[in-house]
Design a protein around this motif. Structure first.
Motif: not given
Length: 300
Positions: A218-228
């Motif tokens: 499973y990949m855990y991803i920080s996403e700046a564009g949607y801030s989630r």
């Protein structure tokens, strides 16, 4: 698995105010947690590393004030701390208490290290923003080689566009948060092209900044564009939001503003560097039925 949707601030000010006081942060980027539960933070605009002892009511101390210039990422392995000292074109190695500082990698000014990953042989992987590549410093041969990207900016399978966070599994497969291509790319060891494993449409991911892979893929991803924070299953064509899922940028406990990095403690609670809110947020994990240990393949 589920995490509390209301986070607790463990470093910086809860109201999102930045500053240079010992209790404040200014655009924190990389974070990492040691085995003795100390959280290390690359305090980018304050040019220092902040250490937070999670065992003692989050007491803090400063490492390297005046020694670093725009430190971007931080990586803990065993008793060593690695820091990408971006403004000085180098990666620094030191003890967990900040002593015994040595130059692990000194680069020329054409190469700017961003995010880093260190394996048990002390080989150092780092994303490099000027050439849009991920590179490997071989600690034995003292060579620097490209392991992802072809050196030119683009969106083809052999290219990257401003790579950010990286993760390396036990097979030396490199996962890359291909930030400005809005995707996660997977490069097998020795491959000339990558495989897209997340971000299949223009709205799946927007400016991903960090990637962690657990022992089940499973990949855990920080996403700046949607801030989630997103979680993608192996082979999945879509992800599920696990933290800051309101869809609105903000300073509330259930919101983030451009998260740049994430890490987990040994229980599986999620820590996020909330870049524009100048704070580190902890999303507590739920164990609804029984206590279990959350396992991340941390080192190659």
């Amino acid at each position: 698995m589920q995490w509390d949707q209301n986070a607790v601030t463990v470093a910086g000010w809860q109201n999102g105010s930045g500053g240079s006081d010992e209790t404040q942060l200014d655009q924190p980027v990389g974070i990492s947690i040691s085995q003795n539960h100390v959280l290390y933070i690359a305090d980018y605009n304050n040019h220092r590393v902040v250490a937070v002892d999670l065992n003692t009511n989050n007491s803090t101390y400063i490492i390297g004030s005046g020694y670093f210039t725009a430190p971007h990422d931080i990586f803990v392995i065993n008793t060593s701390l690695y820091i990408s000292d971006t403004g000085n074109y180098r990666i620094i190695k030191l003890s967990l208490n900040g002593s015994n500082q040595t130059h692990a990698v000194q680069l020329n000014q054409s190469l700017i290290p961003m995010f880093i990953y260190v394996d048990f042989d002390e080989n150092i992987y780092f994303s490099e923003r000027t050439s849009h590549t991920v590179r490997l410093f071989n600690s034995t041969l003292e060579t620097v080689d490209i392991v992802a990207g072809n050196g030119t900016n683009g969106s083809a399978d052999n290219q990257l566009n401003t790579p950010y966070g990286i993760f390396v599994d036990q097979n030396r497969t490199v996962y890359v948060a291909d930030c400005h291509n809005n995707r996660i790319m997977k490069w097998f060891s020795g491959a000339n092209v990558g495989i897209r494993v997340a971000g299949f449409t223009s709205t799946d991911l927007v400016t991903p900044t960090q990637i962690i892979v657990d022992n089940n893929g499973y990949m855990y991803i920080s996403e700046a564009g949607y801030s989630r924070i997103m979680r993608w299953g192996p082979g999945s064509t879509f992800g599920i939001c696990i933290a800051a899922c309101t869809g609105i940028f903000g300073k509330s406990s259930n919101q983030l503003q451009a998260p740049h990095s994430l890490t987990f403690d040994s229980d599986g609670s999620l820590y996020v560097s909330d870049f524009f809110n100048h704070r580190i947020q902890k999303f507590q994990i739920h164990h609804p039925q029984s206590k279990f240990r959350f396992v991340i393949i941390v080192h190659a």
